[in-house]
Design a protein around this motif. Structure first.
Motif, PDB file in Angstrom:
ATOM      1  N   VAL A  70       0.843  -1.202   0.000  1.00 31.14           N
ATOM      2  CA  VAL A  70       0.000   0.000   0.000  1.00 31.14           C
ATOM      3  C   VAL A  70       0.875   1.248   0.000  1.00 31.14           C
ATOM      4  O   VAL A  70       0.629   2.197  -0.760  1.00 31.14           O
ATOM      5  N   GLY A  71       1.921   1.256   0.836  1.00 36.79           N
ATOM      6  CA  GLY A  71       2.823   2.410   0.889  1.00 36.79           C
ATOM      7  C   GLY A  71       3.563   2.633  -0.414  1.00 36.79           C
ATOM      8  O   GLY A  71       3.711   3.773  -0.876  1.00 36.79           O
ATOM      9  N   THR A  72       4.012   1.551  -1.027  1.00 30.37           N
ATOM     10  CA  THR A  72       4.705   1.650  -2.314  1.00 30.37           C
ATOM     11  C   THR A  72       3.783   2.222  -3.375  1.00 30.37           C
ATOM     12  O   THR A  72       4.164   3.125  -4.130  1.00 30.37           O
ATOM     13  N   LYS A  73       2.552   1.712  -3.424  1.00 31.35           N
ATOM     14  CA  LYS A  73       1.591   2.192  -4.412  1.00 31.35           C
ATOM     15  C   LYS A  73       1.242   3.661  -4.175  1.00 31.35           C
ATOM     16  O   LYS A  73       1.084   4.428  -5.123  1.00 31.35           O
ATOM     17  N   LEU A  74       1.150   4.064  -2.901  1.00 27.88           N
ATOM     18  CA  LEU A  74       0.841   5.464  -2.593  1.00 27.88           C
ATOM     19  C   LEU A  74       1.969   6.381  -3.051  1.00 27.88           C
ATOM     20  O   LEU A  74       1.708   7.431  -3.654  1.00 27.88           O
ATOM     21  N   VAL A  75       3.211   5.995  -2.779  1.00 28.51           N
ATOM     22  CA  VAL A  75       4.352   6.820  -3.213  1.00 28.51           C
ATOM     23  C   VAL A  75       4.350   6.958  -4.728  1.00 28.51           C
ATOM     24  O   VAL A  75       4.520   8.068  -5.268  1.00 28.51           O
ATOM     25  N   ILE A  76       4.135   5.863  -5.431  1.00 27.04           N
ATOM     26  CA  ILE A  76       4.104   5.918  -6.900  1.00 27.04           C
ATOM     27  C   ILE A  76       2.948   6.788  -7.376  1.00 27.04           C
ATOM     28  O   ILE A  76       3.106   7.608  -8.284  1.00 27.04           O
ATOM     29  N   ALA A  77       1.774   6.640  -6.756  1.00 21.08           N
ATOM     30  CA  ALA A  77       0.604   7.430  -7.160  1.00 21.08           C
ATOM     31  C   ALA A  77       0.829   8.924  -6.936  1.00 21.08           C
ATOM     32  O   ALA A  77       0.422   9.754  -7.763  1.00 21.08           O
ATOM     33  N   VAL A  78       1.486   9.280  -5.838  1.00 16.69           N
ATOM     34  CA  VAL A  78       1.789  10.695  -5.586  1.00 16.69           C
ATOM     35  C   VAL A  78       2.762  11.214  -6.630  1.00 16.69           C
ATOM     36  O   VAL A  78       2.619  12.345  -7.124  1.00 16.69           O
ATOM     37  N   LEU A  79       3.756  10.403  -7.007  1.00 16.87           N
ATOM     38  CA  LEU A  79       4.687  10.814  -8.069  1.00 16.87           C
ATOM     39  C   LEU A  79       3.959  10.984  -9.399  1.00 16.87           C
ATOM     40  O   LEU A  79       4.226  11.946 -10.137  1.00 16.87           O
ATOM     41  N   VAL A  80       3.048  10.066  -9.716  1.00 15.37           N
ATOM     42  CA  VAL A  80       2.263  10.186 -10.952  1.00 15.37           C
ATOM     43  C   VAL A  80       1.495  11.512 -10.942  1.00 15.37           C
ATOM     44  O   VAL A  80       1.518  12.267 -11.925  1.00 15.37           O
ATOM     45  N   ALA A  81       0.821  11.787  -9.836  1.00 13.16           N
ATOM     46  CA  ALA A  81       0.041  13.027  -9.745  1.00 13.16           C
ATOM     47  C   ALA A  81       0.944  14.254  -9.834  1.00 13.16           C
ATOM     48  O   ALA A  81       0.595  15.238 -10.507  1.00 13.16           O
TER      49      ALA A  81
END
Length: 119
Positions: A70-81
């Motif tokens: 979940v943390g990995t996906k959140l970091v990636i999603a924030v970078l995407v945004a």
């Protein structure tokens, strides 16, 4: 299916639509980040957080989350945004910065791989 499961499933569908907006906008081959990609990236973060919150708080969903994933996906999603927001802002000012488009789209695809392949 009870109400909480139905709402959870609606949020999952919304999360997938956000993904489709980001990856679809990228696959369209535009040199600049589109408004659709930006809103898709925003939607991914919001719905992702809602999904985690629901999964953690509603016992009837029966979800056991891997918080590292979940943390990995959140970091990636924030970078995407972040890349989508910066790329879109630059495009509005007339600057063509294609690497921001590639970074946002590519990382969104990486997030799909993390979601599916991390077990």
């Amino acid at each position: 299916m009870n109400l909480s499961q139905f709402v959870y499933n609606v949020v999952v569908v919304t999360h997938l639509l956000g993904l489709a907006a980001v990856v679809g906008g990228y696959a369209a081959g535009q040199p600049n980040v589109s408004t659709v990609m930006v809103w898709g990236a925003r939607l991914q973060i919001i719905t992702g957080l809602v999904l985690v919150g629901m999964a953690e708080s509603i016992d009837s969903l029966g979800k056991d989350l891997d918080m590292a994933k979940v943390g990995t996906k959140l970091v990636i999603a924030v970078l995407v945004a972040a890349f989508a927001e910066m790329g879109h802002a630059d495009a509005k000012r007339g600057k063509n910065v294609p690497w921001l488009t590639h970074a946002a789209g590519g990382l969104a695809i990486v997030n799909v791989f993390v979601a599916v392949l991390w077990t």
